[in-house]
Design a protein around this motif. Structure first.
Motif, PDB file in Angstrom:
ATOM      1  N   PHE A 126       0.846  -1.190   0.000  1.00  0.00           N
ATOM      2  CA  PHE A 126       0.000   0.000   0.000  1.00  0.00           C
ATOM      3  C   PHE A 126       0.880   1.236   0.000  1.00  0.00           C
ATOM      4  N   ASN A 127       0.606   2.140  -0.924  1.00  0.00           N
ATOM      5  CA  ASN A 127       1.344   3.389  -1.023  1.00  0.00           C
ATOM      6  C   ASN A 127       0.418   4.527  -0.615  1.00  0.00           C
ATOM      7  N   GLY A 128       0.714   5.177   0.505  1.00  0.00           N
ATOM      8  CA  GLY A 128      -0.111   6.260   1.022  1.00  0.00           C
ATOM      9  C   GLY A 128       0.425   7.632   0.694  1.00  0.00           C
ATOM     10  N   ASP A 129       1.148   7.768  -0.425  1.00  0.00           N
ATOM     11  CA  ASP A 129       1.767   9.051  -0.737  1.00  0.00           C
ATOM     12  C   ASP A 129       0.759  10.164  -1.009  1.00  0.00           C
ATOM     13  N   ARG A 130      -0.486   9.837  -1.334  1.00  0.00           N
ATOM     14  CA  ARG A 130      -1.507  10.857  -1.596  1.00  0.00           C
ATOM     15  C   ARG A 130      -2.359  11.162  -0.368  1.00  0.00           C
ATOM     16  N   LEU A 131      -2.065  10.517   0.742  1.00  0.00           N
ATOM     17  CA  LEU A 131      -2.865  10.693   1.946  1.00  0.00           C
ATOM     18  C   LEU A 131      -2.150  11.565   2.969  1.00  0.00           C
ATOM     19  N   ALA A 132      -2.936  12.194   3.824  1.00  0.00           N
ATOM     20  CA  ALA A 132      -2.384  12.987   4.917  1.00  0.00           C
ATOM     21  C   ALA A 132      -1.948  12.064   6.047  1.00  0.00           C
ATOM     22  N   SER A 133      -1.058  12.548   6.890  1.00  0.00           N
ATOM     23  CA  SER A 133      -0.659  11.788   8.078  1.00  0.00           C
ATOM     24  C   SER A 133      -1.889  11.508   8.923  1.00  0.00           C
ATOM     25  N   GLY A 134      -1.894  10.345   9.564  1.00  0.00           N
ATOM     26  CA  GLY A 134      -3.009  10.032  10.438  1.00  0.00           C
ATOM     27  C   GLY A 134      -3.269   8.546  10.561  1.00  0.00           C
ATOM     28  N   VAL A 135      -4.361   8.230  11.235  1.00  0.00           N
ATOM     29  CA  VAL A 135      -4.781   6.852  11.461  1.00  0.00           C
ATOM     30  C   VAL A 135      -5.673   6.409  10.306  1.00  0.00           C
ATOM     31  N   TYR A 136      -5.425   5.207   9.818  1.00  0.00           N
ATOM     32  CA  TYR A 136      -6.245   4.599   8.777  1.00  0.00           C
ATOM     33  C   TYR A 136      -6.565   3.169   9.199  1.00  0.00           C
ATOM     34  N   TYR A 137      -7.631   2.631   8.624  1.00  0.00           N
ATOM     35  CA  TYR A 137      -8.043   1.265   8.920  1.00  0.00           C
ATOM     36  C   TYR A 137      -8.050   0.475   7.628  1.00  0.00           C
ATOM     37  N   TYR A 138      -7.698  -0.804   7.710  1.00  0.00           N
ATOM     38  CA  TYR A 138      -7.821  -1.665   6.545  1.00  0.00           C
ATOM     39  C   TYR A 138      -8.674  -2.863   6.932  1.00  0.00           C
ATOM     40  N   SER A 139      -9.504  -3.276   5.988  1.00  0.00           N
ATOM     41  CA  SER A 139     -10.509  -4.293   6.244  1.00  0.00           C
ATOM     42  C   SER A 139     -10.403  -5.409   5.212  1.00  0.00           C
ATOM     43  N   LEU A 140     -10.442  -6.653   5.701  1.00  0.00           N
ATOM     44  CA  LEU A 140     -10.447  -7.833   4.839  1.00  0.00           C
ATOM     45  C   LEU A 140     -11.822  -8.480   4.963  1.00  0.00           C
ATOM     46  N   GLN A 141     -12.517  -8.607   3.833  1.00  0.00           N
ATOM     47  CA  GLN A 141     -13.860  -9.191   3.824  1.00  0.00           C
ATOM     48  C   GLN A 141     -13.893 -10.371   2.870  1.00  0.00           C
ATOM     49  N   THR A 142     -14.410 -11.513   3.362  1.00  0.00           N
ATOM     50  CA  THR A 142     -14.572 -12.694   2.522  1.00  0.00           C
ATOM     51  C   THR A 142     -15.544 -13.671   3.167  1.00  0.00           C
ATOM     52  N   ASN A 143     -16.378 -14.284   2.360  1.00  0.00           N
ATOM     53  CA  ASN A 143     -17.285 -15.354   2.800  1.00  0.00           C
ATOM     54  C   ASN A 143     -17.997 -15.030   4.115  1.00  0.00           C
ATOM     55  N   GLY A 144     -18.473 -13.809   4.273  1.00  0.00           N
ATOM     56  CA  GLY A 144     -19.200 -13.427   5.480  1.00  0.00           C
ATOM     57  C   GLY A 144     -18.321 -13.117   6.673  1.00  0.00           C
ATOM     58  N   THR A 145     -17.014 -13.122   6.509  1.00  0.00           N
ATOM     59  CA  THR A 145     -16.087 -12.820   7.597  1.00  0.00           C
ATOM     60  C   THR A 145     -15.384 -11.506   7.307  1.00  0.00           C
ATOM     61  N   THR A 146     -15.244 -10.671   8.333  1.00  0.00           N
ATOM     62  CA  THR A 146     -14.556  -9.386   8.198  1.00  0.00           C
ATOM     63  C   THR A 146     -13.588  -9.209   9.352  1.00  0.00           C
ATOM     64  N   GLU A 147     -12.397  -8.717   9.033  1.00  0.00           N
ATOM     65  CA  GLU A 147     -11.439  -8.360  10.072  1.00  0.00           C
ATOM     66  C   GLU A 147     -10.886  -6.988   9.730  1.00  0.00           C
ATOM     67  N   ILE A 148     -10.702  -6.159  10.758  1.00  0.00           N
ATOM     68  CA  ILE A 148     -10.239  -4.786  10.583  1.00  0.00           C
ATOM     69  C   ILE A 148      -9.018  -4.553  11.454  1.00  0.00           C
ATOM     70  N   LYS A 149      -8.040  -3.844  10.911  1.00  0.00           N
ATOM     71  CA  LYS A 149      -6.837  -3.480  11.681  1.00  0.00           C
ATOM     72  C   LYS A 149      -6.543  -2.001  11.453  1.00  0.00           C
ATOM     73  N   LYS A 150      -5.778  -1.443  12.371  1.00  0.00           N
ATOM     74  CA  LYS A 150      -5.437  -0.028  12.329  1.00  0.00           C
ATOM     75  C   LYS A 150      -3.980   0.150  11.924  1.00  0.00           C
ATOM     76  N   MET A 151      -3.700   1.226  11.170  1.00  0.00           N
ATOM     77  CA  MET A 151      -2.328   1.557  10.810  1.00  0.00           C
ATOM     78  C   MET A 151      -2.150   3.072  10.893  1.00  0.00           C
ATOM     79  N   LEU A 152      -0.886   3.491  10.991  1.00  0.00           N
ATOM     80  CA  LEU A 152      -0.579   4.904  11.185  1.00  0.00           C
ATOM     81  C   LEU A 152       0.400   5.385  10.117  1.00  0.00           C
ATOM     82  N   LEU A 153      -0.041   6.398   9.370  1.00  0.00           N
ATOM     83  CA  LEU A 153       0.807   7.041   8.358  1.00  0.00           C
ATOM     84  C   LEU A 153       1.422   8.279   9.006  1.00  0.00           C
ATOM     85  N   MET A 154       2.746   8.318   9.094  1.00  0.00           N
ATOM     86  CA  MET A 154       3.447   9.465   9.677  1.00  0.00           C
ATOM     87  C   MET A 154       4.408  10.041   8.678  1.00  0.00           C
ATOM     88  N   ARG A 155       4.291  11.310   8.431  1.00  0.00           N
ATOM     89  CA  ARG A 155       5.196  11.997   7.485  1.00  0.00           C
ATOM     90  C   ARG A 155       6.258  12.741   8.234  1.00  0.00           C
TER      91      ARG A 155
END
Length: 155
Positions: A126-155
């Protein structure tokens, strides 16, 4: 970049990486094979000179490790600037969607949207070069299952 699987002796072109030309300093090249090949593979690089002459690198053998669980790994590095890698695997084959969201729940990027092979381990950059610094979440969805995790972009 060419690949040959253990069951097939033929080489298949799977990608291209532009060379840096003639230079005095060493160059490093990388390539990620995200194809759903669930067996051992060999890779080689075909270097083509400007005059059409070519030669092959030594072969590199890889074994893709299979997993039997649904798993969304923590991105690495975290915090990141501006690129990070996310690993995931699914227990059963099917449609998979991996997306990045801001803190308001707005989708910022779709990293994977397609069929995933059961037991295969995937890595997505994942390349976040167009995003501002901050907290972002990424989500994996499949077959009725979802998991979410947090990540931090710091410039």
């Amino acid at each position: 970049i060419e690949r040959s699987s253990a069951s097939v002796s033929a080489w298949t072109r799977i990608g291209f990486s532009e060379g840096a030309g003639t230079c005095n300093t060493p160059r490093t090249y990388t390539f990620a094979d995200n194809s759903p090949v669930a067996e051992a593979c060999s890779y080689r690089l075909k270097q083509v000179d400007r005059n059409g002459d070519f030669r092959y690198s030594t072969c590199v053998e890889m074994s893709k490790q299979l997993t039997r669980t649904f798993e969304l790994g923590q991105n690495y590095p975290n915090p990141f600037n501006p690129t990070t890698e996310i690993k995931f695997s699914v227990q059963t084959a099917g449609r998979v969607r991996l997306a990045v969201y801001n803190t308001l729940g707005q989708e910022m990027a779709t990293l994977f949207n397609g069929e995933a092979v059961a037991g295969m381990s995937y890595r997505v950059r994942f390349n976040g070069d167009r995003l501002a610094s901050g907290v972002y979440y990424y989500s994996l969805q499949t077959n009725g299952t979802t998991e979410i995790k947090k990540m931090l972009l710091m410039r």
